[in-house]
Every structure is written in C-alpha cells, then in structure tokens.
Design a protein around this motif. Structure first.
Motif, mmCIF file in Angstrom:
data_model
loop_
_atom_site.group_PDB
_atom_site.id
_atom_site.type_symbol
_atom_site.label_atom_id
_atom_site.label_comp_id
_atom_site.label_asym_id
_atom_site.label_seq_id
_atom_site.Cartn_x
_atom_site.Cartn_y
_atom_site.Cartn_z
ATOM 1 N N SER A 32 0.834 -1.202 0.000
ATOM 2 C CA SER A 32 0.000 0.000 0.000
ATOM 3 C C SER A 32 0.867 1.248 0.000
ATOM 4 C CB SER A 32 -0.910 0.016 1.233
ATOM 5 O OG SER A 32 -0.137 0.007 2.428
ATOM 6 N N ALA A 33 0.312 2.331 -0.549
ATOM 7 C CA ALA A 33 1.000 3.623 -0.565
ATOM 8 C C ALA A 33 0.652 4.388 0.704
ATOM 9 C CB ALA A 33 0.581 4.426 -1.799
ATOM 10 N N TYR A 193 1.309 10.503 -1.530
ATOM 11 C CA TYR A 193 0.494 9.284 -1.635
ATOM 12 C C TYR A 193 0.177 8.958 -3.094
ATOM 13 C CZ TYR A 193 -3.755 6.467 -1.715
ATOM 14 O OH TYR A 193 -4.682 5.510 -2.015
ATOM 15 N N GLN A 194 -0.235 9.952 -3.868
ATOM 16 C CA GLN A 194 -0.569 9.715 -5.276
ATOM 17 C C GLN A 194 0.672 9.347 -6.089
ATOM 18 O OE1 GLN A 194 -2.880 12.839 -7.054
ATOM 19 N NE2 GLN A 194 -4.644 12.488 -5.735
ATOM 20 N N SER A 197 1.521 5.766 -5.246
ATOM 21 C CA SER A 197 0.516 4.889 -5.853
ATOM 22 C C SER A 197 0.844 4.650 -7.319
ATOM 23 C CB SER A 197 -0.888 5.500 -5.715
ATOM 24 O OG SER A 197 -1.277 5.597 -4.360
#
Length: 238
Positions: A32-33, A193-194, A197
């Motif tokens: 997961s990010a 986060y983006q 991801s």
C-alpha cells in the motif's frame, strides 16, 4: 483531514502482502502507498541558537488523511497502526516522506531506529523503526521538488500549495490552525500518496519492486536485460 483521535484504525483496509527475501530473511510488506509529513516553525532562542518545533504532522494511510499536533500523538498513532496491522521486524509498512533528511532529525529522538541507509551523512534514503515501520525518502525516488513531483503525477487533480502559508509566524502545538492551514498540510501528503501509488502501478502493482532511488529503475532494467539475454549465473560468478 480529521484529527488523530477520531480515526477508527480498525476500519483501515487490509492490503495485500508482498514477500521478499532480504539478507537471509523473509520479509513481508503491506502492499500500500502511505505518506507522512510535518510542518515546523523555526525561531531563535534567547541564547541566539536556531531552533525548530513541529506543530502539525499528517499521515495519508490507505488513502485516508489525518493529523496530530504533538509527538505524543505521533507515537500513539504508530502504536495503533502497529496493532492494526500486526507489524514487526518481519512484517513492515513502508511510509514515504518527501525529504526524509529533514523529518529524520526530529524522528531520531522520538522513535526507536534500528537501521538507516544513507547516501551521505544526514541524508537517509530509508530508515527502519523497530516497530516495523520503514520510512523512505520519496525525493530520492522522484528527483524533484514536491511541487514538480505533483506536476508529473498522471491523472492527478492536486498541486502543491505555494505561498499560502506564512512561515514568518511562530506556531506551536496549541496554535489554532485555520482550515486553509490544515489543507496546506493535507495536500503535501496527498501528493506523496498519489506519487507512490503511481510508482507501485508502474512496478507491476508490487511495492517491493519500487526502487529506493530514481536511478534504481536503470539498474533494474540492466539486471533484467542481463537475465534475459546472457548467462546470468556465469555473469554473477565473474
């Protein structure tokens, strides 16, 4: 973005687990990010020494953003995440920080650090906490400022807030923060986060394949090319 004490940690989803062998150990990673950032105030004390204090920290975990104001809250948050995901040395959560070198100066006195990998003194690329948290520097991965990193993210609808926060003001943990100030901090972790991801998607959806640095992609390409086009075993022995 909500306050830390209102987060229902049990509602965070259970990500897929990716396993790799590293230094003879089988390590399991949450796929997961995740992102972390702090906002600080700098000032000169009565003795003329330059000081800095954190007045806001932000996490983006499982796509959810939340914040706290003190290092006690930060430590409590790590404990809650550790319990939620049953983290330990062999089961880890990677958390990215843009310019980890700065946050690291605060973390070294407030977390049990078991291992640090750095390119130069005081510029860590990754740092492992004893509770199973592996902090990594997203700046080394993007090679760009946070604002430029935001511009490079595919299908992103956020951009770095510039000029909206008056750094001349001295803030501390009890300083009331406006919605605009909180949003300024939230955007920073959402960008990281983006970005992460996207990096995970580029690496076949596997966070363990995301290199520590931007040049790591070149090394990965060379290794794969050698494996596919040469006698790899003979190459390793040479």
């Amino acid at each position: 973005m909500i306050r830390m004490n209102k987060v229902d940690f049990s509602s965070l989803s259970e990500p897929e687990i990716k396993t790799i062998k590293k230094q003879g150990n089988m390590l399991r990673y949450l796929n997961s990010a995740n992102a972390f950032d702090i906002e600080t105030t700098s000032f000169i004390d009565k003795e003329g020494n330059k000081r800095a204090c954190m007045y806001l920290f932000m996490f983006c975990i499982d796509g959810k953003t939340f914040y706290g104001r003190t290092w006690v809250e930060f430590q409590w948050c790590l404990q809650e995440l550790k319990l939620r995901y049953e983290l330990n040395y062999y089961k880890r959560m990677i958390i990215y920080v843009h310019n980890l070198a700065y946050e690291f100066q605060f973390l070294i006195n407030r977390a049990q650090i078991s291992n640090v990998f750095a390119r130069t003194k005081r510029h860590p690329i990754s740092s492992l906490l004893e509770d199973g948290f592996e902090f990594r520097c997203s700046y080394f991965l993007s090679g760009l400022s946070l604002a430029k990193t935001a511009e490079e993210i595919q299908n992103s609808n956020v951009e770095k807030m510039i000029g909206d926060l008056d750094y001349r003001l001295i803030r501390h943990q009890l300083t009331p923060l406006t919605d605009e100030e909180l949003y300024y901090g939230e955007i920073d972790v959402v960008i990281v986060y983006q970005f992460i991801s996207n990096e995970i998607r580029k690496c076949d959806g596997d966070i363990t394949k995301v290199p520590l640095t931007k040049t790591g992609y070149v090394r990965q390409y060379c290794r794969n090319y050698i494996k596919e086009n040469t006698n790899y075993k003979r190459y390793r022995e040479s």
